[in-house]
Structures are given as structure tokens and as C-alpha cells.
Design an enzyme around this catalytic site. Sequence first.
Site, mmCIF file in Angstrom:
data_model
loop_
_atom_site.group_PDB
_atom_site.id
_atom_site.type_symbol
_atom_site.label_atom_id
_atom_site.label_comp_id
_atom_site.label_asym_id
_atom_site.label_seq_id
_atom_site.Cartn_x
_atom_site.Cartn_y
_atom_site.Cartn_z
ATOM 1 N NE ARG A 25 5.288 3.473 -0.711
ATOM 2 C CZ ARG A 25 4.474 4.443 -0.345
ATOM 3 N NH1 ARG A 25 4.521 5.615 -0.947
ATOM 4 N NH2 ARG A 25 3.610 4.265 0.646
ATOM 5 C CG HIS A 26 3.211 -1.967 -0.525
ATOM 6 N ND1 HIS A 26 2.049 -1.225 -0.559
ATOM 7 C CD2 HIS A 26 3.977 -1.429 0.459
ATOM 8 C CE1 HIS A 26 2.108 -0.296 0.374
ATOM 9 N NE2 HIS A 26 3.265 -0.386 1.017
ATOM 10 C CG ASN A 32 -0.919 2.547 1.146
ATOM 11 O OD1 ASN A 32 -0.452 1.752 0.311
ATOM 12 N ND2 ASN A 32 -0.232 2.900 2.218
ATOM 13 N NE ARG A 75 2.107 -2.263 3.409
ATOM 14 C CZ ARG A 75 2.290 -2.498 4.704
ATOM 15 N NH1 ARG A 75 1.710 -3.532 5.287
ATOM 16 N NH2 ARG A 75 3.068 -1.682 5.427
ATOM 17 C CD GLU A 95 7.274 1.588 5.927
ATOM 18 O OE1 GLU A 95 8.521 1.573 6.076
ATOM 19 O OE2 GLU A 95 6.700 2.392 5.171
ATOM 20 C CG HIS A 160 7.132 -1.650 3.292
ATOM 21 N ND1 HIS A 160 5.796 -1.961 3.302
ATOM 22 C CD2 HIS A 160 7.803 -2.837 3.375
ATOM 23 C CE1 HIS A 160 5.647 -3.273 3.410
ATOM 24 N NE2 HIS A 160 6.850 -3.829 3.459
HETATM 25 O O1 F6P Z 1 1.758 5.521 4.831
HETATM 26 C C1 F6P Z 1 2.435 4.444 4.277
HETATM 27 C C2 F6P Z 1 3.671 4.115 5.075
HETATM 28 O O2 F6P Z 1 4.389 3.112 4.404
HETATM 29 C C3 F6P Z 1 3.389 3.698 6.529
HETATM 30 O O3 F6P Z 1 3.158 2.329 6.690
HETATM 31 C C4 F6P Z 1 4.625 4.171 7.232
HETATM 32 O O4 F6P Z 1 4.496 4.287 8.623
HETATM 33 C C5 F6P Z 1 4.838 5.475 6.541
HETATM 34 O O5 F6P Z 1 4.499 5.279 5.189
HETATM 35 C C6 F6P Z 1 6.254 5.988 6.620
HETATM 36 O O6 F6P Z 1 6.257 7.303 6.135
HETATM 37 P P1 F6P Z 1 6.487 8.517 7.147
HETATM 38 O O7 F6P Z 1 7.765 8.169 7.856
HETATM 39 O O8 F6P Z 1 6.619 9.692 6.216
HETATM 40 O O9 F6P Z 1 5.325 8.593 8.073
#
Ligand code: F6P
Length: 238
Positions: A25-26, A32, A75, A95, A160
Site C-alpha cells: 500500500r502507499h 488515513n 499518495r 483505490e 491501495h
Molecule cells: O481507509 C483506507 C482505504 O484505502 C479507503 O480509501 C478505502 O475506501 C478503504 O480503505 C477500503 O477499505 P474498506 O473496503 O474496508 O472500507
Amino acid sequence: MPPCSSELLDNPINRDKVRTIYLSRHGESENNLFGRIGGDADLSSRGEQYARALGYYINTLPQPCHKVITSRLHRTQQTAQYVQAQKEIRHEIDEINSGEHDNMTYEDIAANFPVEFALRDRDKLNYRYPKGESYMDVVKRLKPMMAELELEDNILIISHQATLRCMLTCLLEGNLAELPYLKIPLHTIIKLTISDAGVSMEYHRIPVECVDTFRPKPENCEISRNLAAACQTVPFHL
Ligand code: F6P
């Protein structure tokens, strides 16, 4: 029960020769830190430290990566800045698009869109954000690129949380039902070794502190639940 991911790939994974793919990941981003999903924030200072450490790790491998692939988001490109390798930017590894909920915290979504939030918890794999994507949409957009990876060896992919869950499930021929809850921590390098014996995976945690962005499935996924139940598993953030 959804199908196993291998049924989603057009061809089985090429295991003819031993190949190595590094995934990360970044580094920790400002979003975050504040528990916001999506967006295009810069790295936090700890994320910047991770970028330096990742660069050192990759550049000093016995066989350093010859290519680093990032998403279009700042990022990931900031995280790749110290890696001495050819750089490639691919929209396929952006992402998951959280649409109208982009840049919100889980708590904001739970408070303002409780039905949507519960629907996602009930079926995270297929739930599509309003004007955004579902995990299955991400798997679909990744498919052509997964086929290209068949030819790759010794590369680093910086992407991501959601996207790497999809990529890993495809590469490991994992179960789609488990995909949305795979643990892909920040500041961790994942080394995949692909051979005729299968795909092995090693996690290498870089010792730079960061937040945990993993939100486990809550016990109560009912639409009628209250805010506290909806936020029961939201990880700590500033
Ligand atoms: O929270 C970091 C992230 O990369 C968000 O940008 C993204 O929406 C999320 O994680 C995805 O994870 P989940 O599907 O568990 O919400």
C-alpha cells in the site's frame, strides 16, 4: 456462495518460471490519519518515512525491482519516489471509488447514510457506493491488467487497501467471500513468489508507526441498528 476468484480470471496464473512480485500500500496518508476514506491526500510525515524505508529496501535487494507501478493517486506516487526503477502509472490500480462518500469517515457515513452503511456491511463484496464502485467492479477493472502481470518478474506494485485485496485474491485464487476483509496493513511489503509449486506470500513489516485502517465486519448489520452498533468496529483515528 460467490465463485472462487480463479473462475474470474480468463487464464490460470502463469507458473512456468519462478517469478517475484512485490506489493505494498502507499505510506500512511493524511486521510488515513483522520479516518477518511478515498480522496487524494498527501502522505503524512510517517508515510513519508515509510516511502524512504521502502526505497531503501527495494533498492538494496540482491535483485532490485526493475519497475514500479503506481495508481494515479498522489499518495502512491509519493511512496514510489525513492525507488530507483522505471515508473508506470496505471488507473486500474486506483483505490475503490467511494463515489458520493469519498473523503468521509466511516462515522460520517454511518450517521448521514445509515441505510447505505448497513447495506455495505451486509454484502461488502457486491455493494456499490452511490456513483462509485463495488469490490466486484474493482475485480472487473483489474482483470486485463492481471493478464499482463503474467509476463512480469521482479516488479513492485504500490496500490491501495481494496485494490490489493482484489489483486491478492486473484493471484492466490482465494475465496471471493473473504476478499473484502483480507488484512492488508499499511507499512508492510508483501512478497509473492510464483512457481509451479504455487504462490507463496511473505509479509515484511517496516518499523514505521501508522494507523490501522482495518474495519472488521460488525456483529450487527441490521438496517435498524443504532449509530453505536454501526460504528462498533471503526478503527482508531485522530
Ligand atoms: O481507509 C483506507 C482505504 O484505502 C479507503 O480509501 C478505502 O475506501 C478503504 O480503505 C477500503 O477499505 P474498506 O473496503 O474496508 O472500507
